[in-house]
Design a protein around this motif. Structure first.
Motif, PDB file in Angstrom:
ATOM      1  N   ARG A 128       0.843  -1.190   0.000  1.00 51.48           N
ATOM      2  CA  ARG A 128       0.000   0.000   0.000  1.00 51.48           C
ATOM      3  C   ARG A 128       0.884   1.247   0.000  1.00 51.48           C
ATOM      4  NH1 ARG A 128      -4.971   2.004   1.544  1.00 51.48           N
ATOM      5  NH2 ARG A 128      -5.832  -0.041   2.026  1.00 51.48           N
ATOM      6  N   ASP A 165     -10.867  -2.105  -5.883  1.00 51.78           N
ATOM      7  CA  ASP A 165     -11.306  -1.258  -4.776  1.00 51.78           C
ATOM      8  C   ASP A 165     -11.986  -2.051  -3.660  1.00 51.78           C
ATOM      9  OD1 ASP A 165     -10.309   1.114  -5.499  1.00 51.78           O
ATOM     10  OD2 ASP A 165     -12.205   2.040  -6.121  1.00 51.78           O
ATOM     11  N   ASP A 166     -12.668  -3.141  -4.043  1.00 48.93           N
ATOM     12  CA  ASP A 166     -13.415  -3.885  -3.019  1.00 48.93           C
ATOM     13  C   ASP A 166     -12.609  -5.065  -2.457  1.00 48.93           C
ATOM     14  OD1 ASP A 166     -13.460  -5.459  -5.233  1.00 48.93           O
ATOM     15  OD2 ASP A 166     -15.637  -5.752  -5.278  1.00 48.93           O
ATOM     16  N   HIS A 167     -11.329  -5.125  -2.773  1.00 49.08           N
ATOM     17  CA  HIS A 167     -10.453  -6.145  -2.208  1.00 49.08           C
ATOM     18  C   HIS A 167     -10.325  -5.907  -0.704  1.00 49.08           C
ATOM     19  CE1 HIS A 167      -6.941  -8.724  -1.648  1.00 49.08           C
ATOM     20  NE2 HIS A 167      -6.378  -7.711  -1.012  1.00 49.08           N
ATOM     21  N   LEU A 168     -10.579  -6.942   0.081  1.00 47.43           N
ATOM     22  CA  LEU A 168     -10.633  -6.729   1.529  1.00 47.43           C
ATOM     23  C   LEU A 168      -9.367  -7.134   2.284  1.00 47.43           C
ATOM     24  CD1 LEU A 168     -14.297  -7.538   2.626  1.00 47.43           C
ATOM     25  CD2 LEU A 168     -13.094  -5.366   2.786  1.00 47.43           C
ATOM     26  N   GLY A 169      -8.417  -7.704   1.592  1.00 47.27           N
ATOM     27  CA  GLY A 169      -7.206  -8.152   2.280  1.00 47.27           C
ATOM     28  C   GLY A 169      -6.313  -7.001   2.712  1.00 47.27           C
ATOM     29  N   LYS A 226     -12.678   5.287  -1.910  1.00 47.39           N
ATOM     30  CA  LYS A 226     -12.055   3.976  -1.701  1.00 47.39           C
ATOM     31  C   LYS A 226     -12.580   3.322  -0.427  1.00 47.39           C
ATOM     32  CE  LYS A 226      -7.939   4.310  -4.451  1.00 47.39           C
ATOM     33  NZ  LYS A 226      -7.372   5.659  -4.554  1.00 47.39           N
ATOM     34  N   ALA A 241     -16.029   1.974  -0.922  1.00 43.17           N
ATOM     35  CA  ALA A 241     -16.028   0.705  -1.666  1.00 43.17           C
ATOM     36  C   ALA A 241     -15.653  -0.456  -0.743  1.00 43.17           C
ATOM     37  CB  ALA A 241     -15.048   0.786  -2.837  1.00 43.17           C
ATOM     38  N   LYS A 242     -14.656  -0.234   0.102  1.00 43.66           N
ATOM     39  CA  LYS A 242     -14.221  -1.298   1.029  1.00 43.66           C
ATOM     40  C   LYS A 242     -15.313  -1.606   2.054  1.00 43.66           C
ATOM     41  CE  LYS A 242      -9.393  -1.524   0.461  1.00 43.66           C
ATOM     42  NZ  LYS A 242      -9.171  -2.252  -0.794  1.00 43.66           N
ATOM     43  N   VAL A 265     -10.159  -3.129   5.382  1.00 43.90           N
ATOM     44  CA  VAL A 265     -10.923  -1.923   5.704  1.00 43.90           C
ATOM     45  C   VAL A 265     -10.165  -1.088   6.728  1.00 43.90           C
ATOM     46  CG1 VAL A 265     -13.177  -1.038   6.334  1.00 43.90           C
ATOM     47  CG2 VAL A 265     -12.992  -3.316   5.428  1.00 43.90           C
ATOM     48  N   GLN A 277      -7.562   0.911   5.155  1.00 46.04           N
ATOM     49  CA  GLN A 277      -8.141   2.038   4.421  1.00 46.04           C
ATOM     50  C   GLN A 277      -8.567   3.133   5.394  1.00 46.04           C
ATOM     51  OE1 GLN A 277      -8.190   1.809   0.913  1.00 46.04           O
ATOM     52  NE2 GLN A 277      -8.428   4.008   1.197  1.00 46.04           N
TER      53      GLN A 277
END
Lengths: 89, 263
Positions: free
Chosen positions: A4, A57-61, B125, B128-129, B160, B163
């Motif tokens: 990241r 964007d919806d990747h949760l890892g 972002k 979305a998460k 999450v 983020q």
């Protein structure tokens, strides 16, 4: 591995050894107290990470690695490396 | 990996595990995490609104200073046309100062715009998460045993959580920036109160020395104009009656009105 870049995105990085090379270069600049060289080296490192492409964007890892934002100063980078860190506790 | 990333990764991970430790029941953990995420999303929205407000305030100041620059330029031209070079110089000096101030404001507005864009990006972002997490948490609740769920929750919450930490950093930076600008605005106000920037404070509605002198100048030239006209009509000339007229507020010269000598 997933890396990241703070205030940007999560990216997929394949070549971990290459990442280490860029990281070492950035560190050499920090040790040399050379702001311009640090920014150049850090920008190269980030460019390499970005080249891997962002995850969805919806990747949760989570990420294996979290890098400071692109506009990090040398002073901040040094703190991040050894002291309090950029994130508010 | 040692180095740049070490500290941030550690801080984020410890924050996330702290959040997950708060509840023991998986379903409770999921709902608690989700609640925290929604709160954070609200915080981001508020953060964006704050940056927009700060930016609008600076833009308003910019407008005021731009008007001031136009006015000072006009004043300088008027003064020069009237042969008052000193006055023209003062007006131009003030215009110069205002232009420097304008450049600083420009830079600050650009900075805030960058902060705003970053926050909006972060918010999208995070949204979305959170949406992905919401779907995932229902799946986890329905399909996994307590032991399995713990692992899945941890996986889902980490993304999450990261983020959220990232958005937290973006907000922290935005707050720092606006605080710096407020501190600077405070310093400018103190200077203004001390009279350092009389030109800027007086630009809006007030009247400063330049205004007064220029008004006197323009009324002075109006008198001169009238005098020239009068002189042409009367067919008289010479400097002496002109001086008398200027000080005598439009009364005809004494030598043209002999009957007034009675007073």
């Amino acid at each position: 591995m997933i890396v990241r870049i703070s205030m940007e995105d999560q990216y997929e990085v394949q070549d971990e050894a290459k990442l280490h090379e860029f990281d070492s270069a950035a560190h050499a600049a920090i040790d040399g107290d050379d702001e311009a060289a640090f920014h150049a080296a850090y920008e190269q490192l980030l460019a390499f990470v970005r080249a891997g492409g962002p995850v969805d964007d919806d990747h949760l890892g989570g990420s294996d690695l979290i890098l400071p934002p692109a506009d990090v100063s040398l002073a901040e980078a040094r703190t991040e490396f050894s002291g309090e860190g950029l994130l508010p506790g | 990996m040692p180095g740049l990333s070490g500290r941030m990764s550690t801080v984020v991970k410890s924050k996330i595990s702290k959040m997950l430790d708060k509840a023991e029941d998986p379903a409770e953990t999921l709902d608690y995490s989700y609640q925290k995420q929604l709160e954070q999303l609200q915080n981001v929205k508020k953060g964006i609104a704050d940056v927009v407000t700060a930016k609008k305030r600076l833009q308003a100041q910019e407008g005021t200073i731009q008007q001031g620059i136009v006015k000072l330029d006009t004043q300088a031209r008027q003064a020069l046309a009237a042969g008052k070079e000193d006055l023209a110089r003062t007006a131009l000096e003030r215009k110069n100062g205002a232009q420097t101030e304008l450049q600083t404001l420009d830079q600050q507005i650009t900075d805030l715009q960058t902060q705003q864009d970053q926050l909006i990006d972060s918010e999208q972002k995070l949204r979305a998460k959170i949406e992905a997490f919401r779907t995932k948490k229902e799946v986890i609740k329905a399909q996994y045993s307590a032991a399995e769920a713990q692992v899945k929750i941890s996986e889902a919450a980490t993304g999450v959580g990261e983020q959220m930490a990232d958005v937290g950093l973006a907000m922290q930076r935005a707050v720092d920036k606006t605080e710096q600008m407020k501190a600077r605005a405070g310093a400018v106000q103190e200077l203004e109160a001390a009279g350092t920037f009389d030109d800027l404070t007086a630009l809006g509605s007030g009247e400063d020395d330049i205004d007064r002198q220029l008004r006197e100048l323009s009324s002075g030239s109006a008198v001169d104009d009238e005098l020239s006209k009068m002189k042409a009509e009367l067919g008289t000339g010479g400097l002496a009656p002109v001086r008398e007229l200027r000080s005598g507020s439009g009364e005809p010269p004494a030598d043209a009105a002999p009957e007034e000598s009675a007073s």
